[in-house]
Design a protein around this motif. Structure first.
Motif, short mmCIF file in Angstrom:
data_model
loop_
_atom_site.label_atom_id
_atom_site.label_comp_id
_atom_site.label_asym_id
_atom_site.label_seq_id
_atom_site.Cartn_x
_atom_site.Cartn_y
_atom_site.Cartn_z
N SER A 91 0.80 2.92 -6.35
CA SER A 91 1.54 2.04 -5.05
C SER A 91 2.39 0.84 -6.20
O SER A 91 3.41 0.36 -5.57
CB SER A 91 1.03 1.36 -4.32
OG SER A 91 0.03 0.39 -4.69
N SER A 92 2.59 0.92 -7.48
CA SER A 92 3.24 0.19 -8.19
C SER A 92 3.24 0.79 -9.78
O SER A 92 2.35 1.73 -9.92
CB SER A 92 2.73 -1.43 -8.22
OG SER A 92 1.30 -1.39 -8.97
N GLY A 93 4.14 0.38 -10.42
CA GLY A 93 3.95 0.98 -11.76
C GLY A 93 4.63 2.49 -11.55
O GLY A 93 5.83 2.52 -11.05
N LEU A 94 3.97 3.33 -12.04
CA LEU A 94 4.55 4.91 -11.80
C LEU A 94 4.10 5.15 -10.47
O LEU A 94 2.91 5.60 -9.92
CB LEU A 94 3.51 5.87 -13.00
CG LEU A 94 3.92 7.26 -12.58
CD1 LEU A 94 5.48 7.32 -12.94
CD2 LEU A 94 3.22 8.30 -13.39
N VAL A 95 5.33 5.15 -9.58
CA VAL A 95 5.32 5.73 -8.35
C VAL A 95 5.81 7.05 -8.00
O VAL A 95 5.50 7.68 -6.99
CB VAL A 95 5.60 4.55 -7.27
CG1 VAL A 95 4.78 3.34 -7.13
CG2 VAL A 95 7.10 4.34 -7.27
N GLN A 96 7.11 7.30 -8.83
CA GLN A 96 7.47 8.55 -8.81
C GLN A 96 6.91 9.49 -9.82
O GLN A 96 7.18 9.09 -10.98
CB GLN A 96 9.35 8.40 -9.14
CG GLN A 96 9.97 9.38 -8.85
CD GLN A 96 10.30 9.88 -7.41
OE1 GLN A 96 10.17 9.00 -6.58
NE2 GLN A 96 9.87 11.15 -7.13
N PRO A 97 6.56 10.68 -9.37
CA PRO A 97 5.94 11.65 -10.47
C PRO A 97 7.05 12.14 -11.05
O PRO A 97 8.20 12.47 -10.53
CB PRO A 97 5.30 12.64 -9.42
CG PRO A 97 5.90 12.40 -8.09
CD PRO A 97 6.38 11.15 -8.08
N ASN A 98 6.89 12.20 -12.37
CA ASN A 98 8.14 12.81 -13.32
C ASN A 98 7.64 14.33 -13.20
O ASN A 98 6.82 14.82 -12.91
CB ASN A 98 7.87 12.19 -14.70
CG ASN A 98 6.50 12.39 -15.18
OD1 ASN A 98 6.09 13.38 -15.26
ND2 ASN A 98 6.11 11.36 -16.13
N GLY B 28 0.86 8.95 -2.12
CA GLY B 28 2.05 8.15 -2.16
C GLY B 28 3.20 8.84 -1.55
O GLY B 28 3.24 10.25 -1.49
N ASP B 29 4.20 8.20 -0.96
CA ASP B 29 5.15 8.97 -0.30
C ASP B 29 5.85 9.82 -1.49
O ASP B 29 6.50 11.01 -0.93
CB ASP B 29 6.07 7.63 0.19
CG ASP B 29 5.52 7.15 1.43
OD1 ASP B 29 4.68 7.69 1.98
OD2 ASP B 29 5.93 5.86 1.59
N PRO B 30 6.37 9.57 -2.40
CA PRO B 30 7.30 10.31 -3.32
C PRO B 30 6.65 11.60 -3.52
O PRO B 30 7.00 12.77 -3.42
CB PRO B 30 7.53 9.63 -4.69
CG PRO B 30 7.65 8.09 -4.26
CD PRO B 30 6.27 7.99 -3.24
N LEU B 31 5.30 11.67 -3.92
CA LEU B 31 4.51 12.85 -4.27
C LEU B 31 4.42 13.41 -3.14
O LEU B 31 4.39 14.74 -3.27
CB LEU B 31 3.01 12.33 -5.02
CG LEU B 31 2.32 13.78 -5.57
CD1 LEU B 31 3.07 14.64 -6.24
CD2 LEU B 31 1.03 13.16 -6.05
#
Length: 175
Positions: free
Chosen positions: A29-36, A73-76
């Protein structure tokens, strides 16, 4: 890879993974939140491996589909809901399976309503984790589950399965 092929109940506890494998994508939920792209490829590589070696099916779900959590998490989770397409892939992802159409009648009690449409809705609610008999009889216990579900999803709390409640049973995230 977790516990590997042919070893189903994982750390999520008995029941949730009794018919599913768990593949971990470390986002927060902080740092890496959007999976690459590399992470998405790795997740899909693990899924393909489990399909090839472990008999995994076509379904891909997020942790929140089984438990009341915001994981993964929302993006994943949005990527999962889009059908988990491979980044940079040239093919379209498989479309999600459509849910059953609203049966055209509102399920309500009283009187007790009977039918396959009732059974279909009850089965979906049970799959979502609600304690409900799948008996095809829409009586007081089905009405009570419906009311609780409507309240949870900020729908009009009527205890009747109308079109909005029916669609929400398949379309709303499990909380």
């Amino acid at each position: 890879m977790g516990r590997g092929p042919k070893r189903l109940p994982a750390a999520n506890g008995a029941g949730l993974n009794s018919a599913h494998y768990a593949v971990l994508g470390l986002v927060g939920s902080s740092g890496l939140v959007q999976p690459n792209d590399a992470m998405l490829h790795a997740i899909l590589d693990a899924v393909e491996y489990l399909r090839d070696r472990g008999g995994a099916g076509r379904e891909i779900k997020g942790h929140r589909d089984g438990y009341s959590t915001s994981c993964p998490g929302d993006p994943l989770y949005a990527w999962i809901r889009r059908g988990a397409p491979r980044p940079g892939g040239d093919g379209d992802p498989e479309p999600p399976e459509p849910h059953p159409s609203f049966p055209g009648r509102t399920l309500k009690y009283p009187p007790v309503m009977v039918g396959e449409d009732v059974r279909t809705w009850q089965r979906q609610m049970r799959e979502r984790g609600w304690d409900i008999d799948v008996d095809g009889l829409y009586g007081p216990s089905s009405r009570d589950v419906c009311r609780a579900f409507q309240e949870e999803k900020d729908l009009a709390v009527t205890g009747a399965v109308d079109r909005a409640t029916w669609n929400a049973a398949w379309e709303e995230p499990i909380t």
